[in-house]
Design an enzyme around this catalytic site. Sequence first.
Site, PDB file in Angstrom:
ATOM      1  N   GLU A  47      19.871  97.381  64.241  1.00  0.00           N
ATOM      2  CA  GLU A  47      19.273  96.862  63.027  1.00  0.00           C
ATOM      3  C   GLU A  47      20.130  95.668  62.603  1.00  0.00           C
ATOM      4  OE1 GLU A  47      18.992  99.680  59.806  1.00  0.00           O
ATOM      5  OE2 GLU A  47      18.149  98.138  58.486  1.00  0.00           O
ATOM      6  N   ARG A 273      28.132 109.911  69.110  1.00  0.00           N
ATOM      7  CA  ARG A 273      28.582 108.579  68.723  1.00  0.00           C
ATOM      8  C   ARG A 273      30.090 108.485  68.873  1.00  0.00           C
ATOM      9  NH1 ARG A 273      26.306 107.001  64.223  1.00  0.00           N
ATOM     10  NH2 ARG A 273      27.944 105.622  63.506  1.00  0.00           N
ATOM     11  N   LYS A 283      28.285 100.400  59.626  1.00  0.00           N
ATOM     12  CA  LYS A 283      28.057  99.053  59.084  1.00  0.00           C
ATOM     13  C   LYS A 283      28.142  99.032  57.567  1.00  0.00           C
ATOM     14  CE  LYS A 283      24.530  98.528  61.810  1.00  0.00           C
ATOM     15  NZ  LYS A 283      23.244  98.079  62.319  1.00  0.00           N
TER      16      LYS A 283
HETATM   17  P1  ATP Z   1      25.876 102.216  61.497  1.00  0.00           P
HETATM   18  O1  ATP Z   1      25.959 103.646  61.085  1.00  0.00           O
HETATM   19  O2  ATP Z   1      27.167 101.628  61.870  1.00  0.00           O
HETATM   20  O3  ATP Z   1      25.111 101.353  60.566  1.00  0.00           O
HETATM   21  P2  ATP Z   1      23.537 102.388  62.987  1.00  0.00           P
HETATM   22  O4  ATP Z   1      23.215 103.513  63.879  1.00  0.00           O
HETATM   23  O5  ATP Z   1      22.826 102.359  61.689  1.00  0.00           O
HETATM   24  O6  ATP Z   1      25.075 102.282  62.849  1.00  0.00           O
HETATM   25  P3  ATP Z   1      22.067 100.526  64.511  1.00  0.00           P
HETATM   26  O7  ATP Z   1      22.052  99.060  64.400  1.00  0.00           O
HETATM   27  O8  ATP Z   1      20.853 101.269  64.119  1.00  0.00           O
HETATM   28  O9  ATP Z   1      23.293 101.021  63.669  1.00  0.00           O
HETATM   29  O10 ATP Z   1      22.558 100.985  65.951  1.00  0.00           O
HETATM   30  C1  ATP Z   1      22.062 100.485  67.146  1.00  0.00           C
HETATM   31  C2  ATP Z   1      22.356 101.490  68.220  1.00  0.00           C
HETATM   32  O11 ATP Z   1      23.748 101.729  68.314  1.00  0.00           O
HETATM   33  C3  ATP Z   1      21.699 102.820  67.924  1.00  0.00           C
HETATM   34  O12 ATP Z   1      21.098 103.291  69.098  1.00  0.00           O
HETATM   35  C4  ATP Z   1      22.830 103.700  67.512  1.00  0.00           C
HETATM   36  O13 ATP Z   1      22.580 105.035  67.854  1.00  0.00           O
HETATM   37  C5  ATP Z   1      24.017 103.107  68.279  1.00  0.00           C
HETATM   38  N1  ATP Z   1      25.279 103.381  67.584  1.00  0.00           N
HETATM   39  C6  ATP Z   1      25.579 103.102  66.306  1.00  0.00           C
HETATM   40  N2  ATP Z   1      26.811 103.531  65.982  1.00  0.00           N
HETATM   41  C7  ATP Z   1      27.319 104.092  67.108  1.00  0.00           C
HETATM   42  C8  ATP Z   1      28.556 104.727  67.434  1.00  0.00           C
HETATM   43  N3  ATP Z   1      29.540 104.873  66.544  1.00  0.00           N
HETATM   44  N4  ATP Z   1      28.733 105.173  68.692  1.00  0.00           N
HETATM   45  C9  ATP Z   1      27.766 105.033  69.612  1.00  0.00           C
HETATM   46  N5  ATP Z   1      26.578 104.449  69.369  1.00  0.00           N
HETATM   47  C10 ATP Z   1      26.339 103.983  68.139  1.00  0.00           C
HETATM   48 MG    MG Z   2      20.565 102.648  62.116  1.00  0.00          MG
END
Ligand code: ATP
Ligand code: MG
Length: 572
Positions: A47, A273, A283
């Site tokens: 995102e 994760r 984020k």
């Molecule tokens: P955040 O919690 O940091 O905002 P998010 O999951 O909302 O992370 P996205 O932009 O939706 O952020 O993530 C893109 C991809 O990266 C998704 O498939 C998510 O599952 C993966 N991802 C995010 N954080 C991690 C992590 N700490 N370890 C492994 N994969 C991750």
């Molecule tokens: Mg997300």
Amino acid sequence: MVKKKEIKMNEVKKDNEKNPSNFIKNIIESDLKNDKVKSIVTRFPPEPNGYLHIGHAKSICLNFGIAKEYHGICHLRFDDTNPGKEDIEYVDSIKDDVKWLGFDWKDKLFYASDYFDKLFSYAILLIKAGKAYVCSLSQDEIRAYRGTLTEAGKESPYRNRSIEENLDLFMKMKDGVFKDGEHVLRAKIDMASPNIVMRDPALYRIRKLSHHKTGDKWTIYPMYDFAHCLSDSIEGITHSICTLEFEINRELYDWVLDSLKLESHPQQIEFARLNLSYTVLSKRKLIKLVEEKHVSGWDDPRMPTISGFRRRGYTSQAIRNFCERIGVAKRDSTVDMALLEYCIREDLNKTALRVMAVLRPLKVVITNYPEDKTEDLEAINNPEDSSMGVRLVKFSKYLYIEQDDFLENPPKKFFRLSPGKEVRLRYAYFIKCENVIKDENTGQITEIHCTYDPETKGGNAPDGRKVKGTLHWVSAHHAIEAEVRLYDHLFNVPDPLEQKTDFIDYLNPKSVEILEKCYLEQSLKDSKTGDRFQFERIGYFCVDKESNSKKIFNRIVTLRDTWAKIQKKNKK
Ligand code: ATP
Ligand code: MG
């Protein structure tokens, strides 16, 4: 709650087990073998609401890595269904980061917003099939009707609207007739489902906001759970790999695709994760650090963002190695930051030029060395790689050494310089401390007077006498002055998100120390932003982008894990 498990350094896979298998690869191999899929299509779906962090690197390495290993393709898809929080700056930074990590999406760059028309028509199909309805409860009411883990939810009074009424209302939602929050489109599933996600989840909501790609075309936007599975299906993704928190959403993922009877039905697979000690990987939390100016920006070298690591001097190879080493599991765990540091040290040890730099200078005068003489002494560029050759460093009467390489009253095992003692200057001569000069008023040591033995050029005495200490040094008149920034952990506890108070309270006040007057050997004069070096005996350093006529160096990592040592000491 998933139980946390610490990964210890000694559990980490060894080098000779490169490209190890994992449960996701096992699934993929069996799907290929059984002709369930012909070729592998994965995707990385960020995102664009912030910069990527090292957790995302794990997901990138996994998705792009699998595609590469099985001769498939990995799409980069921006999950841009949340206007307001998203920004083109983030889109650009994410592309840069994925490229820098060494991956290529070829021509497979997509946006969920590319599919807004299609998603809208899928919503219409669901309504026509009696599987979606427009609900006019308020947000709070919807929440209250949802029930709890132990109690079934309650059906919305709007649940049995006719298909015609639903179609009419949904069109009006799209045409901007209503205010934000007045209605939502919900799936009609089961308010008594043991899985809360299945209790008539929202599919579309009204958001009267401009979108960075579609402008003002839309006033309704699809929810993640609706947009994600359909985007995967539209793109022909075979394996939709995501993090564990989406495990409970899988049922809905499948429900949407099955309800629409779509032929392309990707398989969602969840993995744990990455959590990393002494930092936060979210984020939303990172945005707070940036907006409240606890750090200088997204690429502050202390940030766990990919751009932060890049600016700090990490190599993409080290980050890829790290992601390979931590492996892929089905259970959440926290990885020790020391492992990441190990990976960058291991990489730079092979590739970084060795140079001499004095961070906290103490002046040394070689009293028996001619005033106007300078010598060019040969120094080895990398003992690990003879092909990197040698360079010449200037030697003269006036030198700098590190302050902590001299002690006036040394303890027993101090093998560096002290009055009457002899040490070796790396690539140069033996010197012996004859005299200590102090400031009359403060008593502070201002310079050390030494003699050198001309017979010891290159570092050995023809008479066979030995010295224990070898010091690095620079020639005072030839050295360049530079600023050096020493970084430490951003937080002073390993798990800042699991404390009683806000994580901001656990920021490490000593996470950066700036040394403004450091002296580096002359060869660093022409170094450029991003160049990396080993400062002998000190650590690995990288030229920062803020350098101008005065160079600024970031410490990437120390030579040894001083942090672990400090922790050990504190425990005692
Ligand atoms: P955040 O919690 O940091 O905002 P998010 O999951 O909302 O992370 P996205 O932009 O939706 O952020 O993530 C893109 C991809 O990266 C998704 O498939 C998510 O599952 C993966 N991802 C995010 N954080 C991690 C992590 N700490 N370890 C492994 N994969 C991750
Ligand atoms: Mg997300």
